[in-house]
Write a protein that holds these residues in place. Structure first.
Motif, mmCIF file in Angstrom:
data_model
loop_
_atom_site.group_PDB
_atom_site.id
_atom_site.type_symbol
_atom_site.label_atom_id
_atom_site.label_comp_id
_atom_site.label_asym_id
_atom_site.label_seq_id
_atom_site.Cartn_x
_atom_site.Cartn_y
_atom_site.Cartn_z
ATOM 1 N N ARG A 144 0.807 -1.219 0.000
ATOM 2 C CA ARG A 144 0.000 0.000 0.000
ATOM 3 C C ARG A 144 0.843 1.273 0.000
ATOM 4 N NH1 ARG A 144 -0.581 2.393 4.826
ATOM 5 N NH2 ARG A 144 0.427 1.375 6.576
ATOM 6 N N PHE A 145 2.148 1.122 -0.178
ATOM 7 C CA PHE A 145 3.085 2.231 -0.049
ATOM 8 C C PHE A 145 2.798 3.379 -1.024
ATOM 9 C CE2 PHE A 145 7.437 4.060 -0.595
ATOM 10 C CZ PHE A 145 7.587 4.514 0.704
ATOM 11 N N GLU A 146 2.629 3.067 -2.273
ATOM 12 C CA GLU A 146 2.364 4.125 -3.262
ATOM 13 C C GLU A 146 1.022 4.797 -2.976
ATOM 14 O OE1 GLU A 146 1.913 4.717 -8.065
ATOM 15 O OE2 GLU A 146 3.030 2.993 -7.321
ATOM 16 N N ARG A 147 0.003 4.010 -2.731
ATOM 17 C CA ARG A 147 -1.349 4.524 -2.535
ATOM 18 C C ARG A 147 -1.486 5.338 -1.245
ATOM 19 N NH1 ARG A 147 -4.128 -0.177 -1.374
ATOM 20 N NH2 ARG A 147 -3.939 0.329 0.813
ATOM 21 N N ASP A 148 -0.865 4.876 -0.156
ATOM 22 C CA ASP A 148 -1.094 5.507 1.148
ATOM 23 C C ASP A 148 0.023 6.435 1.620
ATOM 24 O OD1 ASP A 148 -3.432 4.059 1.176
ATOM 25 O OD2 ASP A 148 -2.784 2.639 2.706
ATOM 26 N N VAL A 149 1.208 6.296 1.058
ATOM 27 C CA VAL A 149 2.340 7.098 1.523
ATOM 28 C C VAL A 149 2.830 8.057 0.437
ATOM 29 C CG1 VAL A 149 4.691 7.030 2.443
ATOM 30 C CG2 VAL A 149 3.028 5.291 3.155
ATOM 31 N N LEU A 150 3.254 7.501 -0.690
ATOM 32 C CA LEU A 150 3.850 8.347 -1.729
ATOM 33 C C LEU A 150 2.882 9.364 -2.294
ATOM 34 C CD1 LEU A 150 6.123 5.823 -3.637
ATOM 35 C CD2 LEU A 150 6.695 7.361 -1.741
ATOM 36 N N ILE A 151 1.609 9.089 -2.252
ATOM 37 C CA ILE A 151 0.615 10.035 -2.764
ATOM 38 C C ILE A 151 0.699 11.387 -2.044
ATOM 39 C CG2 ILE A 151 -1.268 9.327 -1.238
ATOM 40 C CD1 ILE A 151 -3.051 9.609 -3.841
ATOM 41 N N ARG A 159 8.181 -12.400 11.593
ATOM 42 C CA ARG A 159 7.481 -13.541 10.987
ATOM 43 C C ARG A 159 7.768 -13.690 9.494
ATOM 44 N NH1 ARG A 159 3.460 -9.944 12.792
ATOM 45 N NH2 ARG A 159 2.559 -8.727 11.117
ATOM 46 N N LEU A 160 8.294 -12.632 8.848
ATOM 47 C CA LEU A 160 8.589 -12.685 7.415
ATOM 48 C C LEU A 160 9.895 -13.399 7.100
ATOM 49 C CD1 LEU A 160 7.814 -9.065 6.160
ATOM 50 C CD2 LEU A 160 6.403 -11.109 5.910
ATOM 51 N N GLY A 161 10.866 -13.206 7.940
ATOM 52 C CA GLY A 161 12.212 -13.656 7.632
ATOM 53 C C GLY A 161 12.967 -12.553 6.926
ATOM 54 N N LEU A 162 14.285 -12.593 7.027
ATOM 55 C CA LEU A 162 15.120 -11.515 6.511
ATOM 56 C C LEU A 162 15.005 -11.290 5.001
ATOM 57 C CD1 LEU A 162 17.098 -9.307 7.152
ATOM 58 C CD2 LEU A 162 18.935 -10.987 7.046
ATOM 59 N N PRO A 163 15.018 -12.336 4.153
ATOM 60 C CA PRO A 163 14.942 -12.065 2.705
ATOM 61 C C PRO A 163 13.666 -11.325 2.294
ATOM 62 C CG PRO A 163 15.724 -14.300 3.086
ATOM 63 C CD PRO A 163 15.277 -13.764 4.420
ATOM 64 N N ALA A 164 12.524 -11.738 2.803
ATOM 65 C CA ALA A 164 11.264 -11.087 2.436
ATOM 66 C C ALA A 164 11.190 -9.675 3.004
ATOM 67 C CB ALA A 164 10.077 -11.919 2.922
ATOM 68 N N ALA A 165 11.649 -9.497 4.231
ATOM 69 C CA ALA A 165 11.636 -8.165 4.838
ATOM 70 C C ALA A 165 12.575 -7.228 4.080
ATOM 71 C CB ALA A 165 12.034 -8.254 6.311
ATOM 72 N N ARG A 166 13.761 -7.718 3.746
ATOM 73 C CA ARG A 166 14.731 -6.899 3.005
ATOM 74 C C ARG A 166 14.154 -6.468 1.650
ATOM 75 N NH1 ARG A 166 20.971 -8.036 2.654
ATOM 76 N NH2 ARG A 166 20.332 -8.660 4.722
ATOM 77 N N GLU A 167 13.491 -7.371 0.963
ATOM 78 C CA GLU A 167 12.908 -7.054 -0.342
ATOM 79 C C GLU A 167 11.830 -5.980 -0.200
ATOM 80 O OE1 GLU A 167 10.311 -6.882 -3.607
ATOM 81 O OE2 GLU A 167 9.666 -7.819 -1.741
ATOM 82 N N ALA A 168 10.974 -6.103 0.805
ATOM 83 C CA ALA A 168 9.913 -5.115 1.013
ATOM 84 C C ALA A 168 10.496 -3.755 1.385
ATOM 85 C CB ALA A 168 8.947 -5.605 2.094
ATOM 86 N N TRP A 169 11.467 -3.745 2.293
ATOM 87 C CA TRP A 169 12.107 -2.485 2.682
ATOM 88 C C TRP A 169 12.784 -1.855 1.468
ATOM 89 C CZ3 TRP A 169 13.392 -0.014 7.543
ATOM 90 C CH2 TRP A 169 12.691 -0.522 8.637
ATOM 91 N N SER A 170 13.508 -2.659 0.700
ATOM 92 C CA SER A 170 14.229 -2.146 -0.470
ATOM 93 C C SER A 170 13.280 -1.525 -1.478
ATOM 94 C CB SER A 170 15.036 -3.266 -1.134
ATOM 95 O OG SER A 170 16.044 -3.718 -0.264
ATOM 96 N N ARG A 171 12.147 -2.181 -1.738
ATOM 97 C CA ARG A 171 11.159 -1.625 -2.687
ATOM 98 C C ARG A 171 10.695 -0.250 -2.231
ATOM 99 N NH1 ARG A 171 6.889 -6.020 -2.808
ATOM 100 N NH2 ARG A 171 5.526 -4.231 -2.755
ATOM 101 N N LYS A 172 10.371 -0.128 -0.961
ATOM 102 C CA LYS A 172 9.879 1.149 -0.445
ATOM 103 C C LYS A 172 10.962 2.225 -0.466
ATOM 104 C CE LYS A 172 8.529 -0.129 3.463
ATOM 105 N NZ LYS A 172 8.053 0.057 4.807
ATOM 106 N N ILE A 173 12.155 1.873 -0.028
ATOM 107 C CA ILE A 173 13.255 2.839 0.006
ATOM 108 C C ILE A 173 13.576 3.325 -1.401
ATOM 109 C CG2 ILE A 173 15.726 3.095 0.472
ATOM 110 C CD1 ILE A 173 15.242 1.077 2.842
#
Length: 103
Positions: free
Chosen positions: A34-41, A57-71
């Motif tokens: 929801r980053f683009e819709r709720d934050v970047l807007i 609960r995600l584990g490091l690879p999934a969390a890193r990917e999500a953080w990287s996309r947002k950053i």
């Protein structure tokens, strides 16, 4: 809100606003969805983000990917990104290098 209060106290003539888009209990994957819709807007000048404990609960690879996309999305729009230090899990000794956070 505490940071905004401190900024306004130090710079009383500055125009500053905070928009909180956090959802309690959410992990970074859900936030990335929801980053683009709720934050970047809102086209913020500065973005503060911290998922930390909710990402266990995600584990490091999934969390890193999500953080990287947002950053990367924020930086692409010239938004300054501040990653907040995680709140420690009080159930473990985080200063012990052998400690892993429970899932």
């Amino acid at each position: 809100h505490l940071l905004l209060k401190a900024v306004k106290e130090k710079y009383p003539c500055a125009v500053a606003n905070a928009i909180v888009t956090a959802i309690g209990g959410e992990d970074s994957q859900k936030g990335a969805e929801r980053f683009e819709r709720d934050v970047l807007i809102h086209r913020p000048d500065v973005l503060f983000t911290d998922y930390a404990l909710n990402d266990q609960r995600l584990g490091l690879p999934a969390a890193r990917e999500a953080w990287s996309r947002k950053i990367e999305a924020a930086l692409h729009l010239n938004i300054k990104v501040i990653l907040l230090t995680a709140t420690p899990d009080q159930r473990v000794n985080i200063s012990d290098p052998n400690t892993t956070l429970p899932s």
